[in-house]
Design an enzyme around this catalytic site. Sequence first.
Site, PDB file in Angstrom:
ATOM      1  N   HIS A 310       0.810  -1.079  -0.132  1.00  0.00           N
ATOM      2  CA  HIS A 310       0.085   0.099  -0.023  1.00  0.00           C
ATOM      3  C   HIS A 310       1.008   1.223   0.026  1.00  0.00           C
ATOM      4  O   HIS A 310       2.026   1.235   0.713  1.00  0.00           O
ATOM      5  CB  HIS A 310      -0.993   0.157   1.300  1.00  0.00           C
ATOM      6  CG  HIS A 310      -2.163   1.024   1.146  1.00  0.00           C
ATOM      7  ND1 HIS A 310      -1.901   2.118   1.355  1.00  0.00           N
ATOM      8  CD2 HIS A 310      -3.251   0.481   0.752  1.00  0.00           C
ATOM      9  CE1 HIS A 310      -3.275   2.677   1.039  1.00  0.00           C
ATOM     10  NE2 HIS A 310      -3.789   1.810   0.729  1.00  0.00           N
ATOM     11  N   ASP A 367      -8.014  -5.366   0.112  1.00  0.00           N
ATOM     12  CA  ASP A 367      -8.481  -6.161  -1.048  1.00  0.00           C
ATOM     13  C   ASP A 367      -8.232  -7.646  -0.759  1.00  0.00           C
ATOM     14  O   ASP A 367      -8.668  -8.753  -1.669  1.00  0.00           O
ATOM     15  CB  ASP A 367      -7.708  -5.697  -2.445  1.00  0.00           C
ATOM     16  CG  ASP A 367      -8.573  -4.431  -2.880  1.00  0.00           C
ATOM     17  OD1 ASP A 367      -9.715  -4.037  -2.602  1.00  0.00           O
ATOM     18  OD2 ASP A 367      -7.826  -3.470  -3.396  1.00  0.00           O
TER      19      ASP A 367
END
Length: 431
Positions: A310, A367
């Site tokens: 991320h 996700d």
Amino acid sequence: MTQEKAKLELRGNVYEIPVIEGTEKEVGLDISQLRRQSGAVTLDYGFVNTASCASSITYLDGEEGILRHRGYPIEELAEKLNFVEVAYLLVNGTIPTAEEKEEWSTLLNRHSLIHEDMRHFFYYYPEQAHPMAILSAMVVSLSTFYPELSQHRPDEPEEHINKAAARLISKLRTIAAFSYKKSVGQPFVYPRHDLSYCANFLNMMFSSPIHPYEMKPEIIKAMNTLLILHADHEQNCSTSTVRLVGSARVNLYASVASGICALWGPLHGGANQMVIEMLENILRDGGNISKTIDKAKSKDSEFRLYGFGHRVYKSYDPRAKIIKKACKEVLQATGTQDPLLDVAMELEEAALQDDYFVERGLYPNVDFYSGIIYQAIGIPKEMFTVMFALGRLPGWIAQWKEAREDDNFKIQRPRQIYVGPTLCHVDDSLR
Ligand code: ACO
């Protein structure tokens, strides 16, 4: 703004740069006057060090794994509120009172139908059309059916904007469910006033004239949790797109449609579909985890470990923690034995022990486990990013509103460093 100044020395001149501090003590250098003063611009690939705005919606500390909306920790919001309440919090700034909640729900119910003419649009898409393409086209089309907000006016009454916000939140759910029904060739199921937001969606998705959908409270709860966890994430790619497009004074529907397109990408919201495809490939390949890890580490391949890493989190994404727990609960409640969960957990464990991932601070993101829950609910993988869009919508709306009302409003227009040819002229003898 603090009294503090940073100093920049450039080609013999010293420039003072104002220092700005956020409410959580984040420090920023305000370079708004830099070019005017010095002629120089800053270059920041991917905006890794650049704040595009000051915002009071979401606070995120990637090192500590903290995420708060309007000051409230994500863990508390996911546990105590439902998605409709979180949407209200993001869009209006406060948790709704009982009366406000009632009004908000009535508004959402009132706007849940789409114009019958729009229903016909669905029929003309090819069978394999990706639902994200349909979603974005339908959302921009809303501006033609609800023209009172299709031209931006700086003095737009607050009431119009709130109505458009409710309309979008409610209709996106109907559009998403209709696009699924079109893809499976079943008749559309209309929204019902007696059902909650998530129950209504599930009913529109899975009811058919011959099989009514059997509601399970665990599924409704899981869907609420997933939507809450996706509701906002400060200046990510799709939200920045919404703000950037909105900065040209484009209406809310068009701005959100552009955010949907940005979200579709596999490096952003599209990663949830890629995760399931990756896990399925591992399973097909006999569960070879180390082959996948090696491929993700190789610089010869574009392949990445989807659902990992991320831009902002360099520790465990707090949303992934909640989702991992919800995932196990849903599989238990539905009695699903999904081998993909075992593969996912094994893959996570292997990556978290691998130096490559440890050194780079790569952890599972939101996700990684969400797709397994969606699959257990019965949502096909092409629809995963649509689910993400449903969740992210209140965040996009809140950010669009905030940008519009900002005293420092400016059309967003970055600079560049030109590295092309210097002046040259057409050589007539070569033509
Ligand atoms: N698998 C393998 N390597 C990775 C991964 C990954 N998932 N993520 C980052 N890296 C590596 C990069 O190759 C790079 O290595 P290097 O320093 O040797 O060049 C290093 O880690 C830093 O990565 P960047 O790409 O510079 O990080 P950035 O902040 O630009 O990218 C992103 C963040 C796009 C999320 C990235 O981690 C990624 O591609 N992840 C997989 C896709 C994904 O899951 N996206 C969803 C993100 S969450 C969301 O948007 C909702």
